[in-house]
Design an enzyme around this catalytic site. Structure first.
Site, PDB file in Angstrom:
ATOM      1  N   ARG A   1       0.807  -1.223   0.000  1.00  0.00           N
ATOM      2  CA  ARG A   1       0.000   0.000   0.000  1.00  0.00           C
ATOM      3  C   ARG A   1       0.843   1.279   0.000  1.00  0.00           C
ATOM      4  O   ARG A   1       0.570   2.205  -0.765  1.00  0.00           O
ATOM      5  CB  ARG A   1      -0.924  -0.004   1.216  1.00  0.00           C
ATOM      6  CG  ARG A   1      -1.896  -1.170   1.220  1.00  0.00           C
ATOM      7  CD  ARG A   1      -2.734  -1.115   2.473  1.00  0.00           C
ATOM      8  NE  ARG A   1      -3.746  -2.166   2.524  1.00  0.00           N
ATOM      9  CZ  ARG A   1      -4.810  -2.115   3.319  1.00  0.00           C
ATOM     10  NH1 ARG A   1      -4.991  -1.076   4.110  1.00  0.00           N
ATOM     11  NH2 ARG A   1      -5.686  -3.097   3.316  1.00  0.00           N
TER      12      ARG A   1
ATOM     13  N   ASP B   1      -4.026   3.992   4.389  1.00  0.00           N
ATOM     14  CA  ASP B   1      -3.052   3.698   3.329  1.00  0.00           C
ATOM     15  C   ASP B   1      -3.659   3.001   2.122  1.00  0.00           C
ATOM     16  O   ASP B   1      -2.967   2.710   1.142  1.00  0.00           O
ATOM     17  CB  ASP B   1      -1.855   2.903   3.893  1.00  0.00           C
ATOM     18  CG  ASP B   1      -2.277   1.587   4.516  1.00  0.00           C
ATOM     19  OD1 ASP B   1      -3.472   1.240   4.450  1.00  0.00           O
ATOM     20  OD2 ASP B   1      -1.393   0.900   5.083  1.00  0.00           O
ATOM     21  N   ASP B   2      -4.992   2.749   2.168  1.00  0.00           N
ATOM     22  CA  ASP B   2      -5.651   2.250   0.957  1.00  0.00           C
ATOM     23  C   ASP B   2      -6.504   3.357   0.309  1.00  0.00           C
ATOM     24  O   ASP B   2      -7.442   3.079  -0.425  1.00  0.00           O
ATOM     25  CB  ASP B   2      -6.487   0.977   1.233  1.00  0.00           C
ATOM     26  CG  ASP B   2      -7.416   1.118   2.423  1.00  0.00           C
ATOM     27  OD1 ASP B   2      -7.495   2.208   3.007  1.00  0.00           O
ATOM     28  OD2 ASP B   2      -8.068   0.106   2.775  1.00  0.00           O
TER      29      ASP B   2
ATOM     30  N   ASP C   1     -11.767   6.202  14.467  1.00  0.00           N
ATOM     31  CA  ASP C   1     -12.639   7.171  13.776  1.00  0.00           C
ATOM     32  C   ASP C   1     -13.926   7.433  14.571  1.00  0.00           C
ATOM     33  O   ASP C   1     -14.447   8.552  14.575  1.00  0.00           O
ATOM     34  CB  ASP C   1     -12.941   6.751  12.325  1.00  0.00           C
ATOM     35  CG  ASP C   1     -13.399   5.316  12.189  1.00  0.00           C
ATOM     36  OD1 ASP C   1     -13.495   4.594  13.203  1.00  0.00           O
ATOM     37  OD2 ASP C   1     -13.670   4.893  11.041  1.00  0.00           O
TER      38      ASP C   1
ATOM     39  N   HIS D   1     -13.809   2.128   0.934  1.00  0.00           N
ATOM     40  CA  HIS D   1     -14.194   0.893   0.231  1.00  0.00           C
ATOM     41  C   HIS D   1     -15.443   0.265   0.854  1.00  0.00           C
ATOM     42  O   HIS D   1     -15.843  -0.826   0.469  1.00  0.00           O
ATOM     43  CB  HIS D   1     -13.026  -0.094   0.150  1.00  0.00           C
ATOM     44  CG  HIS D   1     -12.435  -0.450   1.477  1.00  0.00           C
ATOM     45  ND1 HIS D   1     -13.108  -1.176   2.425  1.00  0.00           N
ATOM     46  CD2 HIS D   1     -11.221  -0.159   2.026  1.00  0.00           C
ATOM     47  CE1 HIS D   1     -12.336  -1.342   3.488  1.00  0.00           C
ATOM     48  NE2 HIS D   1     -11.180  -0.715   3.272  1.00  0.00           N
TER      49      HIS D   1
HETATM   50  N1  UDP Z   1      -3.671  -0.836   9.935  1.00  0.00           N
HETATM   51  C1  UDP Z   1      -2.791  -0.739  10.985  1.00  0.00           C
HETATM   52  N2  UDP Z   1      -2.359  -1.895  11.588  1.00  0.00           N
HETATM   53  C2  UDP Z   1      -2.781  -3.110  11.178  1.00  0.00           C
HETATM   54  C3  UDP Z   1      -3.696  -3.202  10.114  1.00  0.00           C
HETATM   55  C4  UDP Z   1      -4.138  -2.039   9.526  1.00  0.00           C
HETATM   56  O1  UDP Z   1      -2.361   0.346  11.335  1.00  0.00           O
HETATM   57  O2  UDP Z   1      -2.360  -4.108  11.729  1.00  0.00           O
HETATM   58  C5  UDP Z   1      -4.092   0.387   9.270  1.00  0.00           C
HETATM   59  C6  UDP Z   1      -3.951   0.258   7.781  1.00  0.00           C
HETATM   60  O3  UDP Z   1      -2.656   0.604   7.394  1.00  0.00           O
HETATM   61  C7  UDP Z   1      -5.011   1.197   7.274  1.00  0.00           C
HETATM   62  C8  UDP Z   1      -6.074   1.142   8.357  1.00  0.00           C
HETATM   63  O4  UDP Z   1      -5.440   0.617   9.505  1.00  0.00           O
HETATM   64  O5  UDP Z   1      -4.534   2.510   7.130  1.00  0.00           O
HETATM   65  C9  UDP Z   1      -7.233   0.266   7.964  1.00  0.00           C
HETATM   66  O6  UDP Z   1      -6.785  -1.010   7.680  1.00  0.00           O
HETATM   67  P1  UDP Z   1      -7.444  -1.946   6.575  1.00  0.00           P
HETATM   68  O7  UDP Z   1      -7.651  -1.169   5.331  1.00  0.00           O
HETATM   69  O8  UDP Z   1      -6.590  -3.169   6.471  1.00  0.00           O
HETATM   70  O9  UDP Z   1      -8.813  -2.369   7.229  1.00  0.00           O
HETATM   71  P2  UDP Z   1     -10.255  -1.716   7.175  1.00  0.00           P
HETATM   72  O10 UDP Z   1     -10.450  -1.116   8.535  1.00  0.00           O
HETATM   73  O11 UDP Z   1     -10.284  -0.717   6.085  1.00  0.00           O
HETATM   74  O12 UDP Z   1     -11.145  -2.856   6.908  1.00  0.00           O
HETATM   75 MN    MN Z   2      -9.222  -0.288   4.392  1.00  0.00          MN
END
Ligand code: UDP
Ligand code: MN
Length: 411
Positions: free
Chosen positions: A163, A236-237, A326, A350
């Site tokens: 990412r 980071d996504d 958040d 997403h």
């Molecule tokens: N992230 C983190 N530590 C982790 C996994 C994820 O800091 O072990 C961060 C990741 O880099 C991203 C955010 O948390 O910026 C959200 O992670 P992800 O997109 O994998 O999961 P989501 O919450 O979107 O489903």
């Molecule tokens: Mn994500």
């Protein structure tokens, strides 16, 4: 011989008078010169006050950046110096006439949480708060530039090669000095690629509440120290459309409380707060901007947050309500500070289906995202590189928006 060297009494007296006149003239000239250069004591020209104050501010900022960034890099002191604004003199005036009571939180949802936080805010964080608050107290030109924005990206060790690398090759190139990556490890390779903008928060790795709140807390604190007008957080996504972000923030004033972002739920979140004094739980509702779409806070708002959530206290609030970063942000801003979320539809996480964003509106979107779930990609529909080369579609998007980049096909 003696008569030539030894002077008579009247002659000696004449010489003495001459010497004294000369001395008086020299002293007078010196005084004149000194006055024109420095003025009278107690009527210091403004620039000398600024000079006296700036090193203090810079040192303080440097210290904080050092605390977070493990390896010191040349860009950090530069960033700190750049943010030491030349308006310090007006700022000091404002500090003296500042009304202390307005950093208090107006309403306290639970006796346990906020009485404690507000009490602490009066003392420990006060001076710190004042020096920060003062930055917005000066008249600002109504134009927001890229350099007024602090863009923070939350990442983690395991995502550096995937990412983080993708961001560095695309949109980071348009905001290299303004974007900082908050991670959980030292990484010399990406430290170099980002020219020193990788901050090791020392937070634990992992996608759990404590780790995420720890990073968000670090992001907020480093922003507060930066002196910038806007704090924008992204995951980071996310793909950040940098010029559109600047245009968005230009529509708002950083000296007004703004919480800009997009919720991912259709009604406000309802949570139950434990109360120590009663057996009943207190039900509260509030909106929060999804971290995965990105959100922005004005400096004015972050200054109100500082006494209750600054200096690492963001983590304690997260611990108290036991919700992710958040949600904690929404709780602090909407519930504690009573500043409503302003919904900006141009942020995208997403959690929305990406394919529904029409390509002719790409230039007008602030952020995009992607996800791979159940063997399927949730990605934007965009012409460009094939799916194998660009499964996340960010290279193709980047070339649509900025076709002059070296990796984009010639048009
Ligand atoms: N992230 C983190 N530590 C982790 C996994 C994820 O800091 O072990 C961060 C990741 O880099 C991203 C955010 O948390 O910026 C959200 O992670 P992800 O997109 O994998 O999961 P989501 O919450 O979107 O489903
Ligand atoms: Mn994500």
């Amino acid at each position: 011989m003696m008569s030539l060297t030894v002077l008579s009494l009247p002659q000696r007296f004449k010489r003495l008078l001459q010497a004294m006149t000369l001395a008086v003239a020299v002293v007078y000239m010196t005084l004149l010169l000194y006055q024109s250069a420095y003025g009278y004591p107690g009527m210091q020209p403004q620039h000398s006050q600024v000079d006296a104050n700036e090193p203090v501010a810079a040192t303080h900022r440097d210290q904080l950046l050092q605390d977070y960034a493990h390896s010191s890099t040349p860009t950090q002191p530069a960033a700190a110096a750049a943010s030491a604004s030349p308006t310090t003199v007006i700022i000091r005036k404002d500090i003296r006439s500042f009304n202390f009571s307005d950093i208090e939180v107006s309403e306290r949802p639970t006796a346990t949480l906020l009485t404690e936080l507000a009490r602490r805010s009066r003392n420990g964080e006060l001076l710190h708060d004042l020096s920060q608050r003062a930055v917005t107290a000066t008249p600002q030109p109504p134009i927001t530039e890229l350099d007024d924005i602090f863009i923070s990206v939350k990442t983690t060790k395991n995502y550096h090669d995937t990412r983080l690398a993708l961001i560095i090759k695309t949109w980071f190139q348009l905001a290299r000095d303004q974007t900082w990556f908050f991670t959980d490890t030292d990484d010399h390779y990406y430290q170099e690629k980002t020219k020193g903008h990788l901050i090791n928060t020392k937070c634990s790795q992992g996608h759990f509440r404590k780790a995420l709140c720890c990073k968000m807390s670090a992001e907020l604190d480093v922003f507060l120290e930066s002196g910038k007008k806007w704090f924008c957080h992204f995951d980071d996504d996310n793909y950040v459309n940098v010029p559109r972000l600047v245009k968005l923030l230009d529509e708002y004033s950083p000296s007004v409380d703004w919480y800009l972002g997009k919720p991912s739920i259709s009604s406000p979140l309802e949570i139950h707060l434990d109360s120590k004094n009663t057996t009943t739980n207190k039900k509260i509702t509030f909106w929060f901007a999804t971290g995965g779409a990105g959100f922005c806070l004005s400096r004015a708002l972050t200054l109100k947050m500082l006494p209750i959530a600054g200096g690492g206290k963001f983590i304690s609030i997260g611990d108290k309500i036991r919700f992710p970063d958040d949600v904690t942000m929404g709780f602090i801003i909407e519930h504690l500070l009573k500043v409503p979320l302003t919904v900006v539809d141009n942020f995208h996480s997403h959690l929305e289906p990406m394919e529904f964003i029409r390509s002719e509106t790409f230039h007008d979107q602030v952020s995009f995202s992607y996800a791979h779930m159940k063997n399927q990609w949730n990605v934007i529909k965009v012409d460009g590189f094939d799916l194998k080369t660009d499964p996340k579609r960010f290279y193709s998007l980047h070339c649509q928006l900025f076709p002059y980049f070296s990796f984009c096909p010639p048009r």
